[in-house]
Scaffold this active site. Structure first.
Site, short mmCIF file in Angstrom:
data_model
loop_
_atom_site.label_atom_id
_atom_site.label_comp_id
_atom_site.label_asym_id
_atom_site.label_seq_id
_atom_site.Cartn_x
_atom_site.Cartn_y
_atom_site.Cartn_z
N ASP A 8 35.32 52.80 37.09
CA ASP A 8 36.38 53.62 37.55
C ASP A 8 36.22 53.97 36.97
OD1 ASP A 8 37.10 50.97 39.47
OD2 ASP A 8 38.07 50.27 38.54
N ASP A 129 44.25 45.50 49.25
CA ASP A 129 45.29 44.87 47.95
C ASP A 129 46.52 44.50 47.46
OD1 ASP A 129 42.79 46.50 47.24
OD2 ASP A 129 44.60 48.41 47.65
#
Length: 389
Positions: A8, A129
């Protein structure tokens, strides 16, 4: 099952967020290419990369890093974050990305998403998500108002072949993945579904594999040494096991390591002499001594760090390796956050008395990347990375 070690990116550093909250950031390193190379070296053939700056709508400050990672031989990159136009997808694919992950745009721009799926059906994945059964967008900061099953089926009808399911409530918490929910999503849609968030052990990886999932994304557990990537990759590539033959999950280790009483006793006899020993050692300009750590059983070099007098004394008192952290300027017990303690078996001094060699039994990987040893890059590979940066 395909395993995807994750990077990330936020402000050109490797980070992890807690439940997608940008106010709860843990930064691991700014050596992004180093981390990607370490995953590649341990056997990864795919990498899951998230551009957190782009996910919030910021400028693509990480785009050149993504392109550099894509140039690493034999490593495919799946990337998401801020992919909201066909032009962005074209640019990423041209840079070498193997699969683009569409998140917010799949909700807010279904026409663009359908066109992307038509043009590049094998190179697009849809991010599903979810928090409390509802789809989140804009870097997980907004509730779309759409429920998970409806959205997943909508994406199937639009031509999606791959979904990546994230239970946001589990992200970055190491409290176990939503294996059953992901299995149900695969059953509902009949699509390839990749599990994301919550993996904390190799048992979690085995459970995902045995549930018939197509892939799993592995993040924080790697960076904090909960899972060895090479072992995880071997496990993921095995055939699923029937439930009756699955290994029972071990209890988590206690916060403190079990003492090696014979070793502690040996070092305790020297602890009272630590001041004399320290005075006899030759220190560098910062008043530190180099410490090299090797595996007592194999002789493999694990890491190199530094010690001051306090670190040497605590090592002798406890039998656990302590170092001096130059970046934090403090005493550092190796394993105090990761659980990867180093139990001292023997200590040797070099001929110039300016370096200590520790032979240890290690409870886990030495490197912050999850690699067993910090020394896994050949110089020629490093030279290529230097050219790219």
């Amino acid at each position: 099952m395909q395993l995807y070690p994750a990077i990330d990116l936020l402000d050109r550093s490797v980070v992890r967020l807690r439940e997608g909250d940008y106010e709860q950031v843990r930064e691991y390193t700014d050596e992004v290419l180093f981390v990607a190379q370490s995953f590649q070296r341990q056997g990864a053939d795919w990498l899951h990369l998230v551009d957190l700056n782009a996910a919030r709508g910021a400028a693509a400050v990480n785009r050149d890093l993504i392109a550099a990672i894509c140039r690493l031989p034999g490593l495919k990159v799946q990337t998401g974050g801020g992919i909201r136009s066909l032009a962005t997808i074209e640019a990423l694919l041209a840079a070498g990305v193997s699969r683009c992950v569409i998140g917010t745009a799949a909700v807010r721009d279904p026409d663009m998403t359908a066109e992307a799926l038509r043009r590049w059906p094998e190179q697009i994945a849809i991010a599903v998500d979810s928090r409390d059964g509802r789809i989140r967008v804009q870097g997980w900061t907004e509730d779309s108002g759409i429920n998970l099953p409806d959205f997943a089926l909508r994406m199937k009808h639009a031509g999606a072949k791959t979904l990546i399911f994230t239970d946001i409530s589990r992200d970055g918490l190491l409290k176990g993945p939503a294996v059953e929910e992901t299995r149900k999503l695969k059953e509902l849609t009949g699509l390839e579904v990749i599990l994301s968030a919550g993996i904390s052990s190799v048992e979690d990886i085995a459970a995902a594999r045995d549930a018939g999932l197509d892939g799993a994304i592995l993040g924080r557990a790697l960076y904090e040494g909960k899972v060895d990537l090479a072992d995880a990759l071997r496990l993921a590539r095995q055939l699923p096991q029937p439930a009756a033959t699955r290994p029972v999950k071990n209890e988590l280790p206690a916060d403190e390591p079990a003492a090696d009483e014979s070793a502690v006793t040996a070092w305790n006899t020297l602890a009272g002499q630590s001041q004399q020993i320290w005075q006899a050692l030759k220190k560098d300009a910062a008043g530190l001594v180099c410490a090299i750590t090797v595996d007592a059983a194999t002789g493999a070099v694990l890491m190199q760090a530094y010690q001051d007098q306090a670190a040497l004394t605590r090592t002798l008192e406890t039998g656990l390796l302590h170092y001096h952290s130059r970046s934090r300027n403090c005493l550092w017990l190796k394993g105090e956050t990761s659980g990867h303690y180093q139990h001292v078996q023997a200590i040797e001094v070099d001929c110039d008395a300016d370096c200590l060699l520790y032979r240890v039994k290690a409870d886990g990987p030495a490197c912050h990347t999850g690699a067993t040893s910090c020394f896994f890059r050949r110089l020629e590979e490093f030279a290529q990375t230097a050219e790219q940066t």
